[in-house]
Design an enzyme around this catalytic site. Sequence first.
Site: not given
Ligand code: NAD
Length: 504
Positions: A191, A300, A401
């Site tokens: 997804k 991140c 963040e």
């Molecule tokens: P997000 O958590 O909003 O979304 C990430 C994914 O989760 C998307 O595919 C989204 O559709 C899905 N999602 C959202 N709500 C969900 C739910 N209730 N159940 C299941 N899936 C759900 O994050 P984002 O805004 O896409 O990305 C930014 C965040 O990701 C930042 O906090 C960043 O630090 C983190 N990030 C971490 C890493 C790492 O390796 N640690 C790498 C990249 C990004």
Amino acid sequence: MTAQQAITSALTPFLDGVAKRLLIGGEWREAQSGATLPSINPSTGEVIAQIAAGDAADVDLAVRAARSAFEGPWSTFSPARRQDLLLKFADLVERHYDELNMLDVLDMGRPVGKGVMASATLPVRTLRYYAGVLTTLHGETIQSNVPHRFAYTKREPVGVVGAITPWNGPLQAVLWKIAPALATGCTIVLKPAEDASLSALRLGELIGELDLPPGVLNIVTGVGQSAGAALAEHPGVDKIAFTGSTATGKAIVRAATGNLKRVSLELGGKSPNIIFADADLAAASTGAAMGIFANSGQICVAGSRLFVERRVAEEVTERVAAIAQGLRVGNSLDPETQIGPLVSARQLERVSGYVETGREEGALLAAGGDRITDGALAAGFFLPPTVFSGVQDSMAIAREEIFGPVVSVFAFDSVDEVVSRANASEYGLAAGVWTNDLARAHRMADALQSGSVWVNTYGNFDPSVPFGGYKASGWGREFGLESMDDYLNTKSVWMAVNSAEFDG
Ligand code: NAD
């Protein structure tokens, strides 16, 4: 086809104006609801494609397809055959990288020629790394203490993996999950992030060239609250591999309790970048600036808290502010652009909100701060690199963040003080240290509570080096041999070497 679609279609024929579908069991199909979502180019605000808005019904079909592939043809693939497949997969990504990269550039606004993600090296190396290490997987024979009993262990794939990925490094995040899953013999329901699904969908087309049975890799696009949540709670999924925000990570953990599926989490951060006065200040200031401004701060590991030893704090703040002001902000397609837009109007609003809060709380703007509202960039989602000085540890911009090009500078006086302030965060993803004192570098590397520590460098990645978070930055590791453990079960087998002696 609209004028914008004509332009993007010239850049990649994949963007042909036809709504993108879901990949389930080797077939492309519309969402059962028929719903779609727009993909928006954040440099211009224009719609470049429509993607299917999958939901629980589509996820259910995809999980069934993944289960049937797992129990069927995929289970007959020997490690050598999976290795062969992953090596061909790497070649395929290498051959098509320019197009895959272009889709990310258009979909999430990463500048076309900039940064580690603009090059094919890391994605291709990731696939080749897992192709290499998968042949080293093995169990053990164990000298048990039970008489006449022989024991050994086997490593078995966990089964169906639900991979949920973010938008900030779309193709990269997807490959970091697909590669270990395929290497270990799992099947996948992917997804991708709703804000940047196009490169994943193109990858789904390309894998048609591989010897991959239908249903091994399924792709269900859609929003997190619907498709993502359905995957996280589906009883037919054995493991969720998630990268995204800490808030969503917690929701996934709660959803996973139904069947107690395995969960690995790569989450957010508020990473400290620490400059001592003895460091090469020019190199440290550049490292600190690019550690936060690259990818418009949507990384991140972004070094969003910049701690500088007090006697050089003013000088370093000026240097970082000058770098910020000199970076060229522009359309992601312009090869001269160094800083592209934020991914969406929503993200721009969120990040601008933090800048506003910082001002209200009394922090001082040394660079940037105001969204670009005139000229060719006005329709896009642009915020220039922003530097705050005079920040207190208790302020929201110091603790939360932001995930945008915003850095807070703090002055410190001693090693113990900076260690304690750097560690006073719910997160523990990464940290940077700039010093020419070797003993202090080791002391800092020991004391910082974070999954990665970079010394006199920042933001390096390699598939052979584990990556992941302490504390609220995650569970488990990507990359490195230990990343495979998250995709494997260990089975212990006991065997009587003299069955006549069985006594219960
Ligand atoms: P997000 O958590 O909003 O979304 C990430 C994914 O989760 C998307 O595919 C989204 O559709 C899905 N999602 C959202 N709500 C969900 C739910 N209730 N159940 C299941 N899936 C759900 O994050 P984002 O805004 O896409 O990305 C930014 C965040 O990701 C930042 O906090 C960043 O630090 C983190 N990030 C971490 C890493 C790492 O390796 N640690 C790498 C990249 C990004």
